[in-house]
Design a protein around this motif. Structure first.
Motif, PDB file in Angstrom:
ATOM      1  N   LEU A   1       0.835  -1.200   0.000  1.00  0.00           N
ATOM      2  CA  LEU A   1       0.000   0.000   0.000  1.00  0.00           C
ATOM      3  C   LEU A   1       0.868   1.247   0.000  1.00  0.00           C
ATOM      4  CD1 LEU A   1      -2.681   1.510   0.143  1.00  0.00           C
ATOM      5  CD2 LEU A   1      -2.714   1.082   2.613  1.00  0.00           C
ATOM      6  N   LEU A   2       1.876   1.247   0.821  1.00  0.00           N
ATOM      7  CA  LEU A   2       2.794   2.381   0.888  1.00  0.00           C
ATOM      8  C   LEU A   2       3.474   2.626  -0.458  1.00  0.00           C
ATOM      9  CD1 LEU A   2       3.807   4.343   3.076  1.00  0.00           C
ATOM     10  CD2 LEU A   2       5.655   2.747   3.520  1.00  0.00           C
ATOM     11  N   ALA A   3       3.814   1.553  -1.160  1.00  0.00           N
ATOM     12  CA  ALA A   3       4.535   1.668  -2.425  1.00  0.00           C
ATOM     13  C   ALA A   3       3.709   2.308  -3.533  1.00  0.00           C
ATOM     14  CB  ALA A   3       5.016   0.292  -2.884  1.00  0.00           C
ATOM     15  N   CYS A   4       2.386   2.208  -3.461  1.00  0.00           N
ATOM     16  CA  CYS A   4       1.557   2.750  -4.543  1.00  0.00           C
ATOM     17  C   CYS A   4       1.021   4.139  -4.239  1.00  0.00           C
ATOM     18  CB  CYS A   4       0.415   1.791  -4.893  1.00  0.00           C
ATOM     19  SG  CYS A   4      -0.856   1.662  -3.629  1.00  0.00           S
ATOM     20  N   LEU A   5       1.387   4.718  -3.107  1.00  0.00           N
ATOM     21  CA  LEU A   5       0.923   6.070  -2.795  1.00  0.00           C
ATOM     22  C   LEU A   5       1.614   7.083  -3.690  1.00  0.00           C
ATOM     23  CD1 LEU A   5       0.831   6.063   1.102  1.00  0.00           C
ATOM     24  CD2 LEU A   5      -1.070   5.743  -0.494  1.00  0.00           C
ATOM     25  N   GLY A   6       0.844   8.021  -4.168  1.00  0.00           N
ATOM     26  CA  GLY A   6       1.419   9.060  -5.015  1.00  0.00           C
ATOM     27  C   GLY A   6       0.452  10.206  -5.225  1.00  0.00           C
ATOM     28  N   LYS A   7       0.890  11.169  -6.010  1.00  0.00           N
ATOM     29  CA  LYS A   7       0.059  12.316  -6.385  1.00  0.00           C
ATOM     30  C   LYS A   7       0.280  12.581  -7.861  1.00  0.00           C
ATOM     31  CE  LYS A   7       3.443  15.821  -4.953  1.00  0.00           C
ATOM     32  NZ  LYS A   7       3.859  16.485  -6.152  1.00  0.00           N
ATOM     33  N   GLU A   8      -0.774  13.041  -8.520  1.00  0.00           N
ATOM     34  CA  GLU A   8      -0.692  13.371  -9.941  1.00  0.00           C
ATOM     35  C   GLU A   8      -1.572  14.565 -10.232  1.00  0.00           C
ATOM     36  OE1 GLU A   8      -1.871  10.046 -12.333  1.00  0.00           O
ATOM     37  OE2 GLU A   8      -0.063   8.901 -11.848  1.00  0.00           O
TER      38      GLU A   8
ATOM     39  N   ALA B   1      -5.763  -2.554  -0.537  1.00  0.00           N
ATOM     40  CA  ALA B   1      -5.974  -1.111  -0.395  1.00  0.00           C
ATOM     41  C   ALA B   1      -7.457  -0.797  -0.328  1.00  0.00           C
ATOM     42  CB  ALA B   1      -5.325  -0.361  -1.556  1.00  0.00           C
ATOM     43  N   TRP B   2      -8.229  -1.458  -1.183  1.00  0.00           N
ATOM     44  CA  TRP B   2      -9.675  -1.221  -1.215  1.00  0.00           C
ATOM     45  C   TRP B   2     -10.364  -1.976  -0.093  1.00  0.00           C
ATOM     46  CZ3 TRP B   2      -9.263   2.798  -3.825  1.00  0.00           C
ATOM     47  CH2 TRP B   2      -8.411   2.866  -4.913  1.00  0.00           C
TER      48      TRP B   2
END
Length: 142
Positions: free
Chosen positions: A67-74, A96-97
């Motif tokens: 979960l931590l690895a897929c956190l991001g902003k766009e 995550a879901w």
């Protein structure tokens, strides 16, 4: 009746002034989520897991790091920002879901046990600590 007439480039001017604030909000939210999801929980330390699990009401404990690895902003084409679990960063694990929603549609994971879900994104939206950090970050822009 009085009619308001906007400057011809009002929308562009507004966007130019708002974009730094929106980016700061996105970055601070991402930083906050990474901090909260990179901690052990305060619950039971189940065999085979690296960290104690979270208790109901806590942010989910870090276990696999997926979960931590897929956190991001766009930033989107319209100038808005999205923050959270993004497949464009890394594959979003089904957990995550399942953490957010006890019975996500078409999910192989079901969290309808007595232990319940660990909503992390909706929890962050109402977190007063995040709100305070966002206000401080926006005040630093001025």
């Amino acid at each position: 009746m009085t009619r308001l007439t906007l400057h011809p480039d009002a929308e562009e001017r507004l966007r130019r002034y708002l974009q730094p604030a929106l980016e700061v909000i996105a970055q601070e939210t991402l930083t906050f989520l990474r901090e909260k999801l990179n901690q052990p929980g305060e619950g039971i330390h189940h065999p085979g897991l690296p960290n104690p699990s979270s208790n109901p009401g806590e942010y989910p404990a870090k276990q696999s790091g997926a979960l931590l690895a897929c956190l991001g902003k766009e930033q989107l084409a319209d100038g808005a920002w999205v923050v959270g679990a993004l497949n464009s960063v890394a594959p979003v694990p089904p957990e995550a879901w399942a953490l957010e929603f006890p019975e996500p549609p078409r999910s192989p994971i079901n969290r309808t046990t007595d232990h319940g879900a660990r909503p992390w994104l909706s929890k962050a939206l109402g977190d007063t600590e995040l709100h305070s950090r966002l206000r401080a970050a926006l005040n630093a822009l001025q």
